[in-house]
Design a protein around this motif. Structure first.
Motif, PDB file in Angstrom:
ATOM      1  N   ILE A 274       0.850  -1.193   0.000  1.00 60.40           N
ATOM      2  CA  ILE A 274       0.000   0.000   0.000  1.00 60.40           C
ATOM      3  C   ILE A 274       0.884   1.242   0.000  1.00 60.40           C
ATOM      4  O   ILE A 274       1.704   1.424   0.914  1.00 60.40           O
ATOM      5  CB  ILE A 274      -0.929   0.022   1.232  1.00 60.40           C
ATOM      6  N   LEU A 275       0.731   2.066  -1.022  1.00 64.02           N
ATOM      7  CA  LEU A 275       1.467   3.334  -1.081  1.00 64.02           C
ATOM      8  C   LEU A 275       0.638   4.389  -0.376  1.00 64.02           C
ATOM      9  O   LEU A 275      -0.356   4.869  -0.904  1.00 64.02           O
ATOM     10  CB  LEU A 275       1.734   3.718  -2.533  1.00 64.02           C
ATOM     11  N   LYS A 276       1.047   4.768   0.835  1.00 57.97           N
ATOM     12  CA  LYS A 276       0.254   5.663   1.675  1.00 57.97           C
ATOM     13  C   LYS A 276       0.422   7.136   1.322  1.00 57.97           C
ATOM     14  O   LYS A 276      -0.370   7.967   1.757  1.00 57.97           O
ATOM     15  CB  LYS A 276       0.637   5.467   3.149  1.00 57.97           C
ATOM     16  N   GLY A 277       1.486   7.470   0.584  1.00 57.34           N
ATOM     17  CA  GLY A 277       1.757   8.888   0.361  1.00 57.34           C
ATOM     18  C   GLY A 277       2.290   9.513   1.646  1.00 57.34           C
ATOM     19  O   GLY A 277       3.000   8.862   2.414  1.00 57.34           O
ATOM     20  N   THR A 278       1.945  10.766   1.908  1.00 58.51           N
ATOM     21  CA  THR A 278       2.454  11.454   3.101  1.00 58.51           C
ATOM     22  C   THR A 278       1.338  11.714   4.104  1.00 58.51           C
ATOM     23  O   THR A 278       0.163  11.753   3.751  1.00 58.51           O
ATOM     24  CB  THR A 278       3.116  12.790   2.727  1.00 58.51           C
ATOM     25  N   LEU A 279       1.755  11.892   5.346  1.00 57.49           N
ATOM     26  CA  LEU A 279       0.861  12.298   6.417  1.00 57.49           C
ATOM     27  C   LEU A 279       1.514  13.455   7.164  1.00 57.49           C
ATOM     28  O   LEU A 279       2.751  13.512   7.258  1.00 57.49           O
ATOM     29  CB  LEU A 279       0.622  11.145   7.406  1.00 57.49           C
ATOM     30  N   LEU A 286       1.548   9.064  14.311  1.00 61.72           N
ATOM     31  CA  LEU A 286       1.475   8.183  15.479  1.00 61.72           C
ATOM     32  C   LEU A 286       0.234   7.294  15.415  1.00 61.72           C
ATOM     33  O   LEU A 286       0.292   6.101  15.752  1.00 61.72           O
ATOM     34  CB  LEU A 286       1.468   9.009  16.768  1.00 61.72           C
ATOM     35  N   ASN A 287      -0.882   7.854  14.983  1.00 63.27           N
ATOM     36  CA  ASN A 287      -2.108   7.067  14.841  1.00 63.27           C
ATOM     37  C   ASN A 287      -1.927   5.964  13.795  1.00 63.27           C
ATOM     38  O   ASN A 287      -2.455   4.851  13.960  1.00 63.27           O
ATOM     39  CB  ASN A 287      -3.287   7.967  14.462  1.00 63.27           C
ATOM     40  N   TRP A 288      -1.206   6.287  12.728  1.00 61.99           N
ATOM     41  CA  TRP A 288      -0.903   5.269  11.703  1.00 61.99           C
ATOM     42  C   TRP A 288      -0.052   4.151  12.296  1.00 61.99           C
ATOM     43  O   TRP A 288      -0.314   2.971  12.060  1.00 61.99           O
ATOM     44  CB  TRP A 288      -0.195   5.935  10.527  1.00 61.99           C
ATOM     45  N   MET A 289       0.931   4.520  13.093  1.00 61.75           N
ATOM     46  CA  MET A 289       1.800   3.515  13.710  1.00 61.75           C
ATOM     47  C   MET A 289       1.032   2.588  14.650  1.00 61.75           C
ATOM     48  O   MET A 289       1.386   1.418  14.804  1.00 61.75           O
ATOM     49  CB  MET A 289       2.936   4.207  14.479  1.00 61.75           C
ATOM     50  N   GLU A 310       9.674   7.188  17.366  1.00 63.19           N
ATOM     51  CA  GLU A 310       8.228   7.451  17.420  1.00 63.19           C
ATOM     52  C   GLU A 310       7.452   6.143  17.532  1.00 63.19           C
ATOM     53  O   GLU A 310       6.509   6.030  18.330  1.00 63.19           O
ATOM     54  CB  GLU A 310       7.803   8.220  16.176  1.00 63.19           C
ATOM     55  N   ALA A 311       7.833   5.153  16.733  1.00 64.84           N
ATOM     56  CA  ALA A 311       7.156   3.859  16.778  1.00 64.84           C
ATOM     57  C   ALA A 311       7.365   3.173  18.125  1.00 64.84           C
ATOM     58  O   ALA A 311       6.443   2.555  18.678  1.00 64.84           O
ATOM     59  CB  ALA A 311       7.654   2.963  15.644  1.00 64.84           C
TER      60      ALA A 311
END
Length: 391
Positions: A274-279, A286-289, A310-311
């Motif tokens: 999955i290519l997520k692009g940027t956040l 952090l929510n993605w992690m 961060e992770a």
């Protein structure tokens, strides 16, 4: 006191004379430097785009603001300009130098090398922020020119660190050993995280204990930067897919890489990548992690990766290469030699197959991340810059 901050990236400028960056934004200046200095000038490369074009890229936030003026070096648009346009660059730097009281130069950087020489020549107080290894960066850039530039940048950066009166390193040991200084020094990661609440770890434990068929890996880095190891991760994914057909890796970061897309198609990984692009930095990342099972850092070069810390603060298990400062953060048994996708696949499988091991890593990472919490690092970093200011 007026600070001049010099670094080497590309800021985006819109039609309203506002400047945008992904990480080096106004929030950073305000929370890290304006606590010590009255105002600051920021200089780097610049590219002009419309506001709509900048916002379409996602992840970019404004960099200028109260107390922060952006003054791009107009004759420095690509790395080769550091040689071809050196005299014009020196002239621009000299003009700004007269308007400031002191300078912080983020290294490694061809522009930074010139700035260090200018500061010493005109006896302007300066310090270095050492954030990465130029030898590893350029050797693994993916372009033949990088291999040519690497030895020069290695020795030049080593020379600059040795001559500087102050150097702040982002690693605990790696960069200090490779690029030592004779001046005063401290270490403080570039990461900006608050100490996570205990509930974060509890949520991670619950996630690990869930029965699942889909395992989510995550990798952060600009697509097209070969040294981030995207292809290594995909080769490991190909191996893992044999046992875990629904395993997924999410690639977070800007850019494009036809080679990666070709590999994905050729190996039937379209449903696994999955290519997520940027956040935007901060909570969105952090929510993605929090949704990941394992963070993957297969880099060929790193300083001390912020994304890994961060992770860790989210209790996320992680595996990585032995490059740069990564071994300061990850267990030895979960390190692979850069490029060794077979070992990477084995390390990921080990975590997937043992909930007990995953729980141990989650607790260990969560606890270790506390030493990198902003409130801890700020004390050390602020003391260092206050001493620099008052010298």
């Amino acid at each position: 006191m007026k600070l001049w901050f010099i670094f080497d990236t590309v800021m985006l400028k819109d039609e309203n004379e506002d400047y945008y960056a992904i990480n080096l934004n106004y929030k950073l200046w305000k929370e890290r430097y304006l606590k010590t200095f009255d105002s600051m000038v920021v200089s780097t490369r610049m590219k002009e785009l419309s506001y709509q074009e900048i916002m379409a890229k996602k992840g970019y936030t404004i960099s200028n603001g109260e107390g922060v003026e952006i003054k791009p070096i107009t004759k420095y648009n690509k790395i080769t300009d550091a040689i071809l346009n050196r005299k014009q660059i020196e002239k621009e730097l000299r003009e700004i130098l007269d308007t400031v009281d002191c300078v912080i130069i983020r290294m490694p950087s061809p522009l930074g090398n010139i700035a260090c020489d200018i500061c010493r020549k005109y006896k302007k107080k300066y310090a270095i922020e050492m954030v990465a290894c130029p030898w590893n960066n350029y050797r693994n850039h993916g372009h033949w020119l990088g291999k040519v530039v690497a030895p020069f940048m290695y020795y030049e950066t080593k020379r600059q660190c040795q001559k500087a009166n102050r150097v702040l390193y982002v690693s605990k040991n790696f960069l200090q050993n490779r690029y030592p200084t004779n001046g005063k020094t401290t270490n403080a990661s570039n990461v900006m995280i608050n100490q996570s609440a205990p509930q974060v770890l509890e949520k991670r434990f619950a996630q690990i204990n869930q029965e699942k068929n889909v395992y989510r890996l995550g990798l952060v880095g600009t697509l097209g930067l070969k040294y981030k190891g995207h292809l290594v991760a995909l080769k490991a994914l190909k191996i893992l897919k044999r046992e875990y057909p629904q395993i997924v890796i999410e690639l977070l970061g800007p850019g494009d890489d036809p080679q990666l897309k070709k590999y994905i198609t050729k190996n039937n990984l379209e449903n696994n990548v999955i290519l997520k692009g940027t956040l935007p930095s901060g909570e969105p990342v952090l929510n993605w992690m929090d949704q990941l099972d394992i963070l993957v850092i297969p880099s060929y070069t790193e300083g001390l990766p912020r994304v890994l810390i961060e992770a860790m603060s989210r209790g996320c298990p992680a595996v990585g290469s032995s490059a740069g400062g990564i071994p300061e953060l990850i267990r030895k048994e979960l390190l692979h030699k850069p490029g060794d996708y077979n070992k990477l696949a084995k390390d990921i499988k080990r975590i997937i197959e043992s909930k007990e091991y995953a729980l141990l890593l989650a607790k260990e990472n969560f606890d270790n991340a506390k030493q990198y919490a902003t409130e801890q690092l700020d004390i050390r970093r602020n003391n260092f810059w206050q001493e620099f200011r008052d010298e």
